[in-house]
Enzyme design. Structure first.
Site, PDB file in Angstrom:
ATOM      1  N   TRP A 149       0.800  -1.221   0.000  1.00  0.00           N
ATOM      2  CA  TRP A 149       0.000   0.000   0.000  1.00  0.00           C
ATOM      3  C   TRP A 149       0.839   1.280   0.000  1.00  0.00           C
ATOM      4  CZ3 TRP A 149       1.960   2.203   4.295  1.00  0.00           C
ATOM      5  CH2 TRP A 149       2.413   1.368   5.311  1.00  0.00           C
ATOM      6  N   ASN A 150       2.160   1.179   0.152  1.00  0.00           N
ATOM      7  CA  ASN A 150       2.903   2.433   0.362  1.00  0.00           C
ATOM      8  C   ASN A 150       3.084   3.255  -0.922  1.00  0.00           C
ATOM      9  OD1 ASN A 150       4.682   0.419  -0.477  1.00  0.00           O
ATOM     10  ND2 ASN A 150       6.425   1.292   0.624  1.00  0.00           N
ATOM     11  N   GLY A 226       6.700  -6.341   0.412  1.00  0.00           N
ATOM     12  CA  GLY A 226       6.011  -6.146   1.685  1.00  0.00           C
ATOM     13  C   GLY A 226       6.937  -6.465   2.837  1.00  0.00           C
ATOM     14  N   SER A 227       6.366  -6.920   3.934  1.00  0.00           N
ATOM     15  CA  SER A 227       7.176  -7.133   5.135  1.00  0.00           C
ATOM     16  C   SER A 227       7.997  -8.419   5.038  1.00  0.00           C
ATOM     17  CB  SER A 227       6.278  -7.186   6.366  1.00  0.00           C
ATOM     18  OG  SER A 227       5.419  -8.293   6.277  1.00  0.00           O
ATOM     19  N   GLU A 248      10.933  -8.416  -2.442  1.00  0.00           N
ATOM     20  CA  GLU A 248      11.424  -7.099  -2.039  1.00  0.00           C
ATOM     21  C   GLU A 248      10.834  -6.823  -0.658  1.00  0.00           C
ATOM     22  OE1 GLU A 248      13.612  -5.674  -3.667  1.00  0.00           O
ATOM     23  OE2 GLU A 248      13.351  -6.141  -5.780  1.00  0.00           O
ATOM     24  N   LEU A 249      11.671  -6.916   0.381  1.00  0.00           N
ATOM     25  CA  LEU A 249      11.121  -6.921   1.748  1.00  0.00           C
ATOM     26  C   LEU A 249      11.566  -5.688   2.535  1.00  0.00           C
ATOM     27  CD1 LEU A 249      11.583 -10.744   2.275  1.00  0.00           C
ATOM     28  CD2 LEU A 249       9.661  -9.527   1.270  1.00  0.00           C
ATOM     29  N   CYS A 282      10.508   1.453   2.121  1.00  0.00           N
ATOM     30  CA  CYS A 282      11.458   0.437   2.613  1.00  0.00           C
ATOM     31  C   CYS A 282      12.898   0.956   2.557  1.00  0.00           C
ATOM     32  CB  CYS A 282      11.307  -0.851   1.820  1.00  0.00           C
ATOM     33  SG  CYS A 282      11.283  -0.590   0.056  1.00  0.00           S
TER      34      CYS A 282
HETATM   35  P1  NAD Z   1       1.763  -6.822   6.824  1.00  0.00           P
HETATM   36  O1  NAD Z   1       2.963  -7.621   7.095  1.00  0.00           O
HETATM   37  O2  NAD Z   1       0.453  -7.239   7.418  1.00  0.00           O
HETATM   38  O3  NAD Z   1       1.480  -6.727   5.237  1.00  0.00           O
HETATM   39  C1  NAD Z   1       2.458  -6.317   4.314  1.00  0.00           C
HETATM   40  C2  NAD Z   1       1.871  -6.524   2.908  1.00  0.00           C
HETATM   41  O4  NAD Z   1       1.718  -7.913   2.669  1.00  0.00           O
HETATM   42  C3  NAD Z   1       0.466  -5.949   2.700  1.00  0.00           C
HETATM   43  O5  NAD Z   1       0.412  -5.392   1.410  1.00  0.00           O
HETATM   44  C4  NAD Z   1      -0.462  -7.148   2.831  1.00  0.00           C
HETATM   45  O6  NAD Z   1      -1.638  -7.011   2.043  1.00  0.00           O
HETATM   46  C5  NAD Z   1       0.393  -8.260   2.289  1.00  0.00           C
HETATM   47  N1  NAD Z   1       0.107  -9.567   2.856  1.00  0.00           N
HETATM   48  C6  NAD Z   1      -0.033  -9.872   4.166  1.00  0.00           C
HETATM   49  N2  NAD Z   1      -0.226 -11.200   4.324  1.00  0.00           N
HETATM   50  C7  NAD Z   1      -0.209 -11.734   3.085  1.00  0.00           C
HETATM   51  C8  NAD Z   1      -0.343 -13.071   2.583  1.00  0.00           C
HETATM   52  N3  NAD Z   1      -0.510 -14.127   3.396  1.00  0.00           N
HETATM   53  N4  NAD Z   1      -0.289 -13.265   1.243  1.00  0.00           N
HETATM   54  C9  NAD Z   1      -0.094 -12.222   0.400  1.00  0.00           C
HETATM   55  N5  NAD Z   1       0.055 -10.953   0.815  1.00  0.00           N
HETATM   56  C10 NAD Z   1      -0.006 -10.709   2.142  1.00  0.00           C
HETATM   57  O7  NAD Z   1       2.113  -5.374   7.304  1.00  0.00           O
HETATM   58  P2  NAD Z   1       1.444  -3.958   7.082  1.00  0.00           P
HETATM   59  O8  NAD Z   1       0.940  -3.460   8.387  1.00  0.00           O
HETATM   60  O9  NAD Z   1       0.507  -3.909   5.924  1.00  0.00           O
HETATM   61  O10 NAD Z   1       2.737  -3.164   6.673  1.00  0.00           O
HETATM   62  C11 NAD Z   1       3.723  -2.928   7.663  1.00  0.00           C
HETATM   63  C12 NAD Z   1       5.022  -3.584   7.367  1.00  0.00           C
HETATM   64  O11 NAD Z   1       5.094  -4.058   6.043  1.00  0.00           O
HETATM   65  C13 NAD Z   1       6.123  -2.530   7.486  1.00  0.00           C
HETATM   66  O12 NAD Z   1       6.690  -2.620   8.760  1.00  0.00           O
HETATM   67  C14 NAD Z   1       7.075  -2.844   6.396  1.00  0.00           C
HETATM   68  O13 NAD Z   1       8.138  -3.612   6.895  1.00  0.00           O
HETATM   69  C15 NAD Z   1       6.342  -3.720   5.442  1.00  0.00           C
HETATM   70  N6  NAD Z   1       6.110  -3.100   4.133  1.00  0.00           N
HETATM   71  C16 NAD Z   1       7.155  -3.070   3.294  1.00  0.00           C
HETATM   72  C17 NAD Z   1       6.994  -2.506   2.050  1.00  0.00           C
HETATM   73  C18 NAD Z   1       8.131  -2.442   1.087  1.00  0.00           C
HETATM   74  O14 NAD Z   1       8.109  -1.601   0.202  1.00  0.00           O
HETATM   75  N7  NAD Z   1       9.113  -3.319   1.207  1.00  0.00           N
HETATM   76  C19 NAD Z   1       5.755  -1.980   1.681  1.00  0.00           C
HETATM   77  C20 NAD Z   1       4.695  -2.035   2.581  1.00  0.00           C
HETATM   78  C21 NAD Z   1       4.879  -2.619   3.814  1.00  0.00           C
END
Ligand code: NAD
Length: 477
Positions: A149-150, A226-227, A248-249, A282
């Site tokens: 979402w960022n 994502g995370s 890409e984490l 990130c």
């Molecule tokens: P989160 O870990 O719940 O989710 C991160 C992302 O993963 C979201 O887009 C979510 O929809 C997706 N996701 C979650 N579970 C999934 C699954 N089982 N299968 C597929 N997709 C799934 O965390 P959050 O609260 O949404 O975001 C916070 C953390 O996420 C931050 O601390 C950061 O580390 C990380 N993040 C990183 C980036 C990046 O550009 N690397 C971008 C957004 C969030």
């Protein structure tokens, strides 16, 4: 004024409604601006069937024709920049001008990859007479992609650009919290004449969609941003089915400020950069290690600059930093600041939510943190700058490398010796010296250690979307 689009799935070249909806919230005032559809199992099956046909057609389309469609879609997105940026600001909160820059960046990803797709050369290996060894680079197949979402538009753009330029089809599950960015991309590709099924956009319950799509035989690559926690989970799932991943984490970017630079200039650009996207990046500069000789001057200038940052609704032209994208970030940041305070760190500015409507949080500067402060090893993913003194560049490199993350790293120095030591010693996918830009379309971007696996962008970016096939051809039997 543009309006927020109605949200649908895009499957097999058609827009589709789904029964259930999840609310999309404007983080500036917490109003509900739309309902994002939740794909049913039957709709995911339709997407899989469509993507199989899309791959058959697209992989046999010449790279030049593929590039023409991608470039046309990018041109349409550039024409529609105001409408797309408006949606991004509404659903994500970032200032409108930053949303416009995001759209341009997303278009640059498409334009770069469209050109690279035409240069996916294989090679001919010198051989004895009568036999030829030819190495082909072929599209890997259907990609299952998951974007966060960022950056509602440029994050899905990266994955769609790589897949389409390589000749793959893709099912992308974009973020349910910021769905319109990806929806505008799908609309532009539909209008640019992309064959049905090449690009499919779905939303729903993330864990249900990933656990359904990843094991499918036709899924050949899992691409996720994502995370780290979710990335590891998806990598485990993929490994059970022998699927390659592009991950890409998270990051926790160190910034090493050497004592041969002007501390005030370095502090000002750092504070401005920290405010970008409200720190929800990130690659956001986060752990500042400043040589003792310039430490106090750097800290004072950083705090002074941070206090000037105007926080507000991204639609207000005076706003320099919008709200955080969701309530989870407020909770996470307040917990990190409270922990740092309890462990003896100094909070210079910010540290608490602003008001109680909209997810506003100020640019926050914390200094003199002990190594065991949670913020020093948990990614804040928000507008939190952590500033600590170091006695030498060697000590700073040791601290920079101490975490399991290794995505972006930065340094300020005019010394060739320091720069060389940093280039050799820093464990990260990118190191930027005297600039806080970690990646552009033409440079490879990705992490080491827990920050992920693989690269997007640059000449390296398409490699994950392709397989290498060696053809040995003897002229006679
Ligand atoms: P989160 O870990 O719940 O989710 C991160 C992302 O993963 C979201 O887009 C979510 O929809 C997706 N996701 C979650 N579970 C999934 C699954 N089982 N299968 C597929 N997709 C799934 O965390 P959050 O609260 O949404 O975001 C916070 C953390 O996420 C931050 O601390 C950061 O580390 C990380 N993040 C990183 C980036 C990046 O550009 N690397 C971008 C957004 C969030």
């Amino acid at each position: 004024m543009p309006s927020y689009p109605s949200l649908n799935l895009f499957i097999g070249g058609d827009w589709m409604k789904a029964k259930d909806g999840l609310p999309v919230v404007n983080p500036a005032d917490e109003s509900v601006i739309g309902q994002v559809p939740v794909a049913t199992r039957a709709q995911l099956d339709l997407a899989l069937t469509a993507a199989a046909e899309g791959f058959r057609v697209w992989s046999r389309t010449s790279p030049a024709k593929r590039a023409a469609v991608i470039l046309k879609a990018a041109a349409l997105m550039r024409e529609r920049i105001d409408e797309i940026a408006f949606s991004i600001t509404l659903e994500h909160g970032k200032p409108y001008q930053q949303a416009r820059l995001e759209v341009i960046r997303g278009c640059e990803f498409f334009e770069w990859d469209a050109a690279e797709g035409q240069r996916a050369y294989g090679r001919v290996i010198p051989s004895e007479p009568g036999i030829r060894y030819v190495v082909l680079h072929q599209p890997i197949g259907m990609v299952a992609a998951f974007s966060p979402w960022n950056f509602p538009m440029s994050q899905p753009a990266r994955k769609i650009a790589g897949a389409l330029a390589a000749g793959c089809s893709i099912i992308i599950k974009a973020s349910e919290e910021t769905p319109a960015g990806a929806l505008h991309i799908a609309r532009a590709f539909q209008d640019a004449g992309l064959p049905a099924g090449v690009l499919n956009l779905v939303f729903g319950i993330p864990s249900e969609i990933s656990s359904y799509l990843i094991p499918q035989a036709q899924t050949r690559l899992i691409a996720f941003t994502g995370s780290t926690a979710v990335g590891k989970h998806l990598t485990e799932l993929a490994s059970r089915h022998m699927k390659p991943v592009l991950m890409e984490l998270g990051g926790h970017a160190p910034v090493i400020v050497c004592d041969d630079v002007d501390p005030v200039a370095a502090a000002k650009v750092s504070a401005v950069r920290k405010a970008r996207n409200a720190g929800q990046v990130c690659t956001s500069p986060t752990r500042f290690f400043v040589q003792e000789a310039i430490y106090e001057r750097f800290l004072d200038a950083f705090v002074a600059q941070a206090r000037t940052v105007r926080v507000g609704d991204g639609m207000d032209p005076a706003t320099e930093m919008g709200p955080l994208a969701n309530h989870r970030r407020i909770d996470a940041l307040e917990a990190l600041v409270a922990d740092a305070r309890a462990k003896g760190a100094r909070i210079h500015t910010g540290g608490e939510r602003l008001g109680n409507r909209g997810y506003f949080f100020p640019l926050t500067v914390v200094s003199d943190l002990p190594d065991d402060a949670r913020a020093m090893h948990e990614e804040p993913f928000g507008p939190l700058a952590l500033i600590n003194p170091v006695s030498s560049v060697e000590e700073a490199i040791g601290k920079a490398n101490a975490l399991p993350f290794g995505l972006a790293a930065y340094a300020f120095t005019h010394s060739a010796r320091n720069a060389d030591m940093l280039a050799d010693g820093i464990e990260a996918g990118t190191l930027s010296i005297n600039t806080l830009e970690a990646s552009v379309a033409e440079t490879p971007f990705g992490g080491v250690k827990d920050s992920g696996y693989g690269r997007e962008g640059g000449a390296e970016g398409l490699a994950h979307y392709m397989v290498v096939k060696n053809v040995s051809h003897r002229m006679t039997i």
